[in-house]
Design a protein around this motif. Structure first.
Motif, short mmCIF file in Angstrom:
data_model
loop_
_atom_site.label_atom_id
_atom_site.label_comp_id
_atom_site.label_asym_id
_atom_site.label_seq_id
_atom_site.Cartn_x
_atom_site.Cartn_y
_atom_site.Cartn_z
N GLN A 48 0.91 -1.28 0.12
CA GLN A 48 0.06 0.01 0.09
C GLN A 48 0.74 1.39 -0.09
OE1 GLN A 48 -2.21 -1.16 3.47
NE2 GLN A 48 -4.05 -1.17 2.23
N LEU A 49 2.01 1.16 0.45
CA LEU A 49 2.80 2.35 0.44
C LEU A 49 4.01 2.34 -0.63
CD1 LEU A 49 3.82 2.66 4.38
CD2 LEU A 49 2.37 4.27 3.00
N GLY A 50 3.75 1.49 -1.87
CA GLY A 50 4.54 1.48 -2.91
C GLY A 50 5.85 0.86 -2.71
N TRP A 51 5.87 -0.16 -1.77
CA TRP A 51 7.03 -0.85 -1.65
C TRP A 51 8.34 -0.07 -0.94
CZ3 TRP A 51 5.24 -5.32 -1.53
CH2 TRP A 51 4.16 -5.93 -2.61
N GLU A 52 7.56 0.97 -0.34
CA GLU A 52 8.59 1.61 0.70
C GLU A 52 8.05 1.46 2.15
OE1 GLU A 52 9.58 5.41 -0.49
OE2 GLU A 52 10.24 5.01 -2.57
N LEU A 53 8.75 0.95 2.97
CA LEU A 53 8.20 0.68 4.50
C LEU A 53 8.39 2.27 5.18
CD1 LEU A 53 10.06 -2.24 5.64
CD2 LEU A 53 7.60 -2.09 4.51
N PRO A 54 7.22 2.57 6.21
CA PRO A 54 7.18 3.78 6.82
C PRO A 54 8.32 3.70 7.78
CG PRO A 54 5.70 1.92 7.91
CD PRO A 54 6.18 1.44 6.63
N ASP A 55 8.44 4.91 8.43
CA ASP A 55 9.73 5.18 9.23
C ASP A 55 9.27 4.73 10.72
OD1 ASP A 55 11.36 6.64 7.56
OD2 ASP A 55 9.75 8.17 7.44
N LEU A 56 8.08 4.85 10.99
CA LEU A 56 7.53 4.47 12.40
C LEU A 56 6.31 3.84 12.43
CD1 LEU A 56 8.51 5.42 15.45
CD2 LEU A 56 6.60 6.93 15.30
N ILE A 57 6.52 2.45 13.09
CA ILE A 57 5.14 1.78 13.49
C ILE A 57 4.53 1.86 14.90
CG2 ILE A 57 4.17 -0.54 13.08
CD1 ILE A 57 5.46 -0.76 10.77
N LEU A 58 3.52 2.08 15.17
CA LEU A 58 2.93 1.89 16.55
C LEU A 58 2.01 1.02 16.55
CD1 LEU A 58 3.21 5.44 16.12
CD2 LEU A 58 3.21 4.98 18.51
N TYR A 59 2.14 -0.08 17.61
CA TYR A 59 1.53 -1.23 17.58
C TYR A 59 1.25 -1.53 19.11
CZ TYR A 59 -0.38 -5.54 15.76
OH TYR A 59 -1.38 -6.72 15.43
N PRO A 60 -0.14 -1.72 19.33
CA PRO A 60 -0.56 -2.12 20.69
C PRO A 60 -0.22 -3.59 21.02
CG PRO A 60 -2.36 -2.15 19.29
CD PRO A 60 -1.45 -1.51 18.40
N THR A 61 0.44 -3.90 22.02
CA THR A 61 1.22 -5.13 22.16
C THR A 61 0.69 -5.85 23.59
OG1 THR A 61 3.15 -4.23 21.42
CG2 THR A 61 3.46 -6.48 22.67
N GLY A 62 -0.09 -6.82 23.29
CA GLY A 62 -0.39 -8.02 24.54
C GLY A 62 0.34 -8.97 24.31
N GLY A 63 -0.09 -10.06 23.48
CA GLY A 63 0.96 -10.99 22.84
C GLY A 63 1.90 -10.79 21.97
N GLY A 64 1.78 -9.87 21.37
CA GLY A 64 2.78 -9.17 20.27
C GLY A 64 2.83 -9.96 18.88
N THR A 65 1.99 -10.77 18.75
CA THR A 65 2.24 -11.67 17.49
C THR A 65 2.11 -10.92 16.10
OG1 THR A 65 0.71 -13.32 18.66
CG2 THR A 65 1.34 -13.72 16.36
N GLY A 66 1.22 -9.67 16.16
CA GLY A 66 1.21 -8.88 15.04
C GLY A 66 2.60 -7.99 14.70
N LEU A 67 3.20 -7.94 15.92
CA LEU A 67 4.65 -7.08 15.59
C LEU A 67 5.74 -8.18 15.30
CD1 LEU A 67 5.78 -4.46 18.08
CD2 LEU A 67 7.45 -6.40 17.35
N ILE A 68 5.59 -9.24 15.88
CA ILE A 68 6.46 -10.28 15.44
C ILE A 68 6.27 -10.82 14.02
CG2 ILE A 68 7.19 -12.56 15.92
CD1 ILE A 68 6.43 -12.14 19.04
N GLY A 69 5.12 -11.08 13.97
CA GLY A 69 4.66 -11.21 12.40
C GLY A 69 5.19 -10.32 11.31
N MET A 70 4.90 -9.20 11.54
CA MET A 70 5.41 -7.86 10.49
C MET A 70 7.00 -7.92 10.31
SD MET A 70 3.05 -4.75 10.87
CE MET A 70 2.97 -4.67 12.34
N TRP A 71 7.59 -8.31 11.31
CA TRP A 71 9.14 -8.21 11.11
C TRP A 71 9.48 -9.32 10.43
CZ3 TRP A 71 11.75 -4.32 12.39
CH2 TRP A 71 13.06 -4.32 12.32
N LYS A 72 8.69 -10.56 10.49
CA LYS A 72 9.07 -11.66 9.79
C LYS A 72 8.70 -11.41 8.16
CE LYS A 72 8.23 -16.91 9.41
NZ LYS A 72 7.72 -17.05 8.42
#
Length: 388
Positions: free
Chosen positions: A222-246
């Motif tokens: 959606q950003l034209g294959w350029e990642l943003p500079d900053l991502i804010l993510y609410p963290t309980g178990g943290g799977t979303g943050l871990i998954g995006m990094w993968k």
């Protein structure tokens, strides 16, 4: 399809694919590995333009072998909204909201459950069990019903009513527990063998994270294959943050993006902030919160099994961890709603409040591209707002 093996996120022990697993023998989560060269032969950036607008557009880097086993409700490809009015109020020129509330079951949890339930179906599982603070339970109930499987759900007694009713109406077996999500998890662990359940707890099976990682793929697309500079993510178990990094690593290996990574910000509630405490103390794993309390039920996770990965990602990316009060996160929900028309979950309000903190501390540049994740709909949390 392109799965080569599974591997431990900690000790790197390898496991054969297409078998049922929970954790590694060392007790840590397992990840799926792919032949990314083979995947990239058909999964190209150009090919995506002709594919359906669901997360299954990235099928070559998802674990399900046979399309007939995909259990889908149309999840994924949620909008990335330009938050101009909120950005102006905060003094930011490029603020975006990734609105996960537009998924089936109204939260990002649909992503993980579509892949987990699809793999359960493919591998012959009949009964699934999960401990949940709410949205994961609703997602499992929906996808299990879609697949014709039984769902056994354990939730704290104070779980929002919307989640409880959702599970019941989708035919799940629901047990309310006088305790926390960790107490629910303990019950699942103790009873699963005798009851014949397969445990799909956060990061205690390898496939939920595969669905969650598609948020990273979508963000890049959606950003034209350029990642943003900053991502804010609410963290309980943290799977979303871990998954995006993968996902970012996989995309780099396929030649879609370069080495640039966003600074990742883990956002938690002041009454339950094990990642924040560990990050500030320089610890390799999260603290354990004895008496967690917050109205943001998705953040009331006193200890995350993937805490060591979350902390590594924050440090590797040059990011940080921020805790906010319940009063601040509720103000954040109203601020987002009144400027952008998005009625968000309290967990998202925490991200709005955390962003204000970072701005006040001079840790954000007004011209940076910033993505804030709305992980779910505020309609699931009406009790939290009625207390105000």
């Amino acid at each position: 399809m392109n799965v080569t093996h599974l591997y431990c996120s900690s000790c790197n022990k390898s496991y054969a694919p297409r078998r049922l697993y929970n954790l590694c023998v060392c007790g840590k989560p397992l990840f799926v590995a792919y032949d990314l060269n083979r995947a990239a032969a058909s999964l190209t950036r150009a090919a995506l333009a002709t594919r359906p607008a669901t997360l299954w557009r990235y099928a070559e880097v998802l674990p399900v072998d046979h399309p007939a086993n995909r259990v889908s409700l149309g999840e994924g490809m949620t909008p990335l909204l330009n938050a101009e009015r909120l950005g102006q109020e905060l003094g930011l020129n490029h603020l975006y909201i990734k609105d996960e509330s537009q998924n089936p079951t109204a939260s990002f949890k649909a992503r993980g459950m579509t892949t987990a339930v699809s793999m359960a179906k493919e591998l012959g599982v009949k009964k699934l069990a999960v401990p949940s603070a709410g949205n994961a339970a609703g997602a499992l109930a929906a996808y299990a019903a879609r697949a014709g499987l039984e769902a056994f759900i354990f939730m704290p007694q104070d779980t929002p009513q919307a989640n409880l009713i959702e599970c019941q109406q989708n035919g799940a077996h629901v047990t309310l527990v006088n305790g926390l999500i960790t107490d629910c998890g303990r019950i699942v662990a103790e009873q699963k063998t005798a009851a014949g359940w397969f445990d799909v707890s956060t990061l205690k099976e390898p496939y939920r994270v595969e669905g969650k990682k598609t948020m990273g793929y979508e963000l890049a697309e959606q950003l034209g294959w350029e990642l943003p500079d900053l991502i804010l993510y609410p963290t309980g178990g943290g799977t979303g943050l871990i998954g995006m990094w993968k996902a970012f690593d996989e995309m780099e290996q396929m030649g879609w993006i370069g080495r640039h990574r966003p600074r990742m910000v883990s956002v938690q509630a002041a009454g339950c902030a094990p990642i924040v405490q560990a990050f500030e103390a320089g610890l390799p794993a999260g603290a354990t919160i004895a008496n967690p309390h917050t109205i943001a039920s998705g953040l009331r996770v006193p200890q995350a099994i993937g805490d060591f990965m979350i902390l590594h990602i924050l440090r590797q990316s040059g990011g940080t961890a921020v805790a906010v009060t319940d009063a601040a996160l509720l103000t954040g929900v109203k601020r987002l709603g009144s400027t952008e028309g998005i009625f968000a979950a309290p967990e998202t309000g925490a991200c709005v409040a955390a962003l204000q903190q970072l701005i006040d501390q001079g840790k954000v540049d007004r011209d940076e591209r910033i993505v804030l994740f709305n992980t779910g709909s505020g309609l699931k949390y009406l009790e939290a707002f009625s207390r105000v």
